[in-house]
Scaffold this active site. Structure first.
Site, PDB file in Angstrom:
ATOM      1  CD  GLN A 155      19.462   9.198   1.881  1.00  0.00           C
ATOM      2  OE1 GLN A 155      20.569   8.930   2.927  1.00  0.00           O
ATOM      3  NE2 GLN A 155      19.607   8.739   0.676  1.00  0.00           N
TER       4      GLN A 155
ATOM      5  CE1 TYR B 159      18.707   1.269   4.606  1.00  0.00           C
ATOM      6  CE2 TYR B 159      17.919   1.619   2.370  1.00  0.00           C
ATOM      7  CZ  TYR B 159      18.676   1.308   3.019  1.00  0.00           C
ATOM      8  OH  TYR B 159      19.867   0.828   2.646  1.00  0.00           O
TER       9      TYR B 159
ATOM     10  N   GLY C 203      24.223   6.992 -12.268  1.00  0.00           N
ATOM     11  CA  GLY C 203      24.189   5.908 -13.142  1.00  0.00           C
ATOM     12  C   GLY C 203      24.452   4.395 -12.221  1.00  0.00           C
TER      13      GLY C 203
ATOM     14  CG  ASP D  83     -13.586 -16.889  -6.448  1.00  0.00           C
ATOM     15  OD1 ASP D  83     -13.100 -17.847  -6.844  1.00  0.00           O
ATOM     16  OD2 ASP D  83     -13.669 -16.069  -5.364  1.00  0.00           O
TER      17      ASP D  83
ATOM     18  CG  ASP E   3      26.022  15.267  -4.297  1.00  0.00           C
ATOM     19  OD1 ASP E   3      25.785  14.288  -4.574  1.00  0.00           O
ATOM     20  OD2 ASP E   3      26.817  16.126  -5.054  1.00  0.00           O
ATOM     21  CG  ASP E   4      22.751  10.261  -2.358  1.00  0.00           C
ATOM     22  OD1 ASP E   4      23.751  10.570  -1.733  1.00  0.00           O
ATOM     23  OD2 ASP E   4      22.129   9.277  -2.201  1.00  0.00           O
TER      24      ASP E   4
HETATM   25  C1  SPV Z   1      -9.456 -14.290  -3.610  1.00  0.00           C
HETATM   26  O1  SPV Z   1      -8.773 -13.331  -3.756  1.00  0.00           O
HETATM   27  O2  SPV Z   1      -9.835 -14.985  -4.315  1.00  0.00           O
HETATM   28  C2  SPV Z   1      -9.707 -14.452  -2.031  1.00  0.00           C
HETATM   29  C3  SPV Z   1      -9.673 -13.610  -0.890  1.00  0.00           C
HETATM   30  O3  SPV Z   1      -9.877 -15.665  -1.754  1.00  0.00           O
HETATM   31  S1  SPV Z   1     -11.480 -13.130  -0.845  1.00  0.00           S
HETATM   32  O4  SPV Z   1     -11.995 -12.547  -2.257  1.00  0.00           O
HETATM   33  O5  SPV Z   1     -11.597 -11.842   0.080  1.00  0.00           O
HETATM   34  O6  SPV Z   1     -12.205 -14.277  -0.093  1.00  0.00           O
HETATM   35 MG    MG Z   2     -10.250 -16.900  -3.584  1.00  0.00          MG
END
Ligand code: SPV
Ligand code: MG
Length: 432
Positions: free
Chosen positions: A98, A43, A124, A204, A91-92
């Protein structure tokens, strides 16, 4: 003496628990149904104290005559067994998630004339509040580092979300939703090379160097306590990689994932649209071994990312590489795929599960995003990384705001999509 049943997790005992137990004691002999570690994990999250430790504490509270194991959130199986005269609860649970369990209890105890007694909720104080306070105290690097391995070996799935600065780290740390009686949250952060680079306005391609990545990681470490998995790109030269491992381990990062590519790295989601070269199995295995030898403790995980499906090298190649990297001592395998239908992931998992000495399996379901967590767990996957979703959702929202200001020559129209000034001022505590 009358029998009184009280169900609880009792992970961190606070005055709310004592209040319920004191009221229960007035009615008779108190039997505590103590949630198992699995129930708490189911949970919410890993319990701080294990079942036997929690049992010892509860057994020594005045008025408790017995502690029994409760292995479902639903009390009814134990109630049918014990047939208590009273069930006592805060009593929550009259409203909210729940409530279903309350209805079940009322129905069950009717049979033998049992009564439900509800104690006013102690305002609290709650376990989630205490949990937040603990998080504010902070965490040591060692404890944070270990926590990923502990999670991977005790909880499925381990759910990770991308963070690329302190603020997104806080979002991953704190966001919670309550659904079907369960509290859902993320287990840790992914420092994506894509998002870290994008946030800095760079491509990247392993251009953002380690020092710069470390700045991002440090910002996140400073304001969070959850485990961190770093996207290590290719890991670079073996001679450099060993230093990266040592640095990350020292900081308290839990894992690095390196991908089996070489040369100028491009993002995997380009697939074969751009030139990308896969490393040889042998050379990459050497990198894994060197990383393992460089780390100080086995709590730091070196996870190997297989790019065979991305680069269309075939399923056999992917499976052979998994076996080779496991042989080299990797702590986990990440299999990546950019196919939308998820079929190759399903096939890989089926074949991967047959590997005898397999290690935890990690996926990044960005492309096959229709697959739900349960389905991925069913396939044997341990860790699910949502790799880029915070930056991808933030960017269009910010561009829309910028455009709206230009178009309207004022910010009034854009303001309806912005958080109120009061909220931004108080979002981060300590600013007043
Ligand atoms: C990133 O998040 O930089 C990764 C995953 O390497 S992906 O972009 O899917 O390659
Ligand atoms: Mg990456």
């Amino acid at each position: 003496m009358k029998k009184v049943y009280v169900a609880m997790s009792a992970d961190i005992i606070h005055q709310g628990h004592l209040n319920v137990l004191n009221e229960a004691k007035k009615l008779g002999d108190v039997i505590v149904g103590l949630h198992t570690d699995d129930v708490i994990r189911g949970y919410w999250r890993n319990p701080i104290m294990k079942y036997d430790e929690r049992k010892e504490v509860i057994e020594n509270i005045k008025g408790v005559v017995q502690v029994v194991l409760q292995d479902t959130l639903d009390q009814v199986p134990n109630l049918l067994d014990i047939k208590p005269d009273y069930v006592v609860h805060g009593d929550d649970w009259i409203e909210g998630s729940q409530k279903v369990f309350r209805d079940k209890v009322i129905n069950a105890i009717k049979e033998w004339g049992g009564k439900l007694v509800e104690v006013t909720y102690t305002q609290g104080v709650s376990i989630s509040k205490l949990d937040e306070q603990l998080a504010e105290i902070g965490i040591t690097p060692q404890k944070r580092m270990k926590s990923l391995k502990e999670l991977i070996y005790s909880k499925k799935p381990v759910r990770i979300l991308e963070a690329h600065n302190g603020l997104t780290g806080l979002i991953v740390e704190k966001t919670k939703v309550e659904k079907n009686g369960k509290i859902k949250e993320f287990d840790g952060m992914w420092i994506s090379s894509l998002c870290d680079s994008t946030a800095k306005g760079k491509p990247d391609i392993e251009l953002v160097d380690l020092t710069s990545r470390l700045n991002t990681i440090n910002d996140i470490l400073e304001v969070t306590t959850k485990p961190i998995i770093v996207d290590g790109d290719t890991g670079g030269q073996i001679e450099h990689f060993v230093y990266t491992v040592k640095t990350l381990e020292r900081l308290g990062v839990s894992a690095i994932i390196i991908e089996d590519k070489t040369g100028l790295k491009k993002n995997s989601l380009f697939g074969t649209e751009v030139k990308q070269t896969q490393d040889s199995m042998e050379h990459f295995s050497e990198k894994i071994k060197a990383g393992r030898e460089a780390r100080v403790t086995s709590d730091f995980m070196i996870i190997s990312r297989i790019e065979s499906l991305i680069l269309k090298a075939g399923m056999d190649d992917a499976i052979n590489r998994a076996k080779a990297y496991i042989e080299a001592g990797t702590d986990g395998i990440m299999i990546h795929s950019k196919e939308k239908d998820g079929k190759e992931i399903v096939e890989f998992c089926k074949r991967y599960n047959e590997i005898e000495n397999k290690v935890p399996l990690v996926v990044v379901p960005t492309s096959y995003n229709f697959m739900k967590e349960d389905e991925l767990v069913e396939l044997g996957i341990n860790v699910i990384i949502y790799a880029n979703h915070l930056i991808r959702s933030a960017y269009p929202a910010m561009v829309n705001t910028a455009k709206s200001i230009l178009e309207n020559e004022r910010s009034k129209e854009a303001s309806s999509n912005c958080m109120p000034i009061k909220e931004i001022l108080t979002l981060i505590p300590g600013g007043m």
